[in-house]
Design an enzyme around this catalytic site. Structure first.
Site, short mmCIF file in Angstrom:
data_model
loop_
_atom_site.label_atom_id
_atom_site.label_comp_id
_atom_site.label_asym_id
_atom_site.label_seq_id
_atom_site.Cartn_x
_atom_site.Cartn_y
_atom_site.Cartn_z
N SER A 74 0.96 -1.19 -0.04
CA SER A 74 0.03 0.01 -0.17
C SER A 74 0.92 1.40 0.14
CB SER A 74 -0.97 -0.06 1.25
OG SER A 74 -2.01 0.88 1.05
N ASP A 137 -9.93 -5.32 -4.44
CA ASP A 137 -9.42 -4.01 -3.30
C ASP A 137 -10.53 -3.10 -3.12
OD1 ASP A 137 -7.89 -2.22 -2.00
OD2 ASP A 137 -6.17 -3.23 -2.67
N HIS A 164 -7.59 -5.94 -0.07
CA HIS A 164 -6.30 -5.07 -0.02
C HIS A 164 -5.00 -5.96 0.94
CE1 HIS A 164 -4.18 -1.37 -0.10
NE2 HIS A 164 -4.10 -1.10 1.10
#
Length: 184
Positions: A74, A137, A164
């Site tokens: 991320s 996601d 995610h």
């Protein structure tokens, strides 16, 4: 130069990274691979994850270099990409990578999205680029994940059911690291 070290750069807001998502599990598994060490540290400025704080930390404290694979999740993936624009590294493994601030003020403040991505510089500085992304996601549009894959010509592992990547185990990532240990 051979691969000697892995560094996990977590997503922002992860808290104690040893106990968040798959980070601690991957850290322990990579440290079991002969000839390879893995670092996992709580990052400074963990909520905003400012580029101006994280990139110097990656260079001076985590010592990311040509014998390092950076595993970024991320915000950590954004940090890995920006780092690789100006530093040579063995490889980057991007998990949940994206290209814009997504209209989020905190992401905007991080600084990663204030200019175009320099895909050609990243490719020139990195021998191996692996990406994990999932079409479901909840935070990242697939189009942005695909843009990263296209720009970097990444070895893309595309899923439809991983969200995610906030699970506690990530065996496919370990398989990718093992594959890199057999590369030059």
């Amino acid at each position: 130069m051979p691969l000697k070290k892995a560094v996990i750069v977590p997503g922002n807001g992860a808290g104690d990274v040893e106990h968040c998502n798959w980070y601690g599990w991957v850290h322990r598994q990579v440290n079991k691979i002969p000839g390879l060490s893995c670092q996992l540290r709580n990052m400074p400025d963990p909520v905003t994850a400012r580029e101006s704080v994280w990139l110097p930390f990656m260079e001076k404290d985590l010592l990311c270099d040509e014998e390092t694979v950076i595993i970024g999740h991320s915000s950590g993936a954004a940090a890995a990409m920006r780092y690789a624009e100006t530093h040579k590294v063995f490889g980057i493994i991007l998990v949940g990578a994206y290209t814009s601030d997504l209209g989020d003020e905190n992401e905007r403040e991080s600084g990663y999205f204030s200019r175009p991505w320099e895909w050609h510089k990243i490719r020139a500085n990195v021998k191996h680029i692996v990406q994990f992304g999932s079409t479901d996601d909840p935070f990242l549009p697939w189009e942005e994940q695909q843009e990263v894959a296209d720009g970097l010509k990444a070895d893309l592992h595309k899923y439809t059911d991983r969200g995610h990547f906030q699970n506690s185990h990530f065996p496919e990532l370990i398989d990718s690291v093992l594959k890199l240990t057999k590369s030059d």
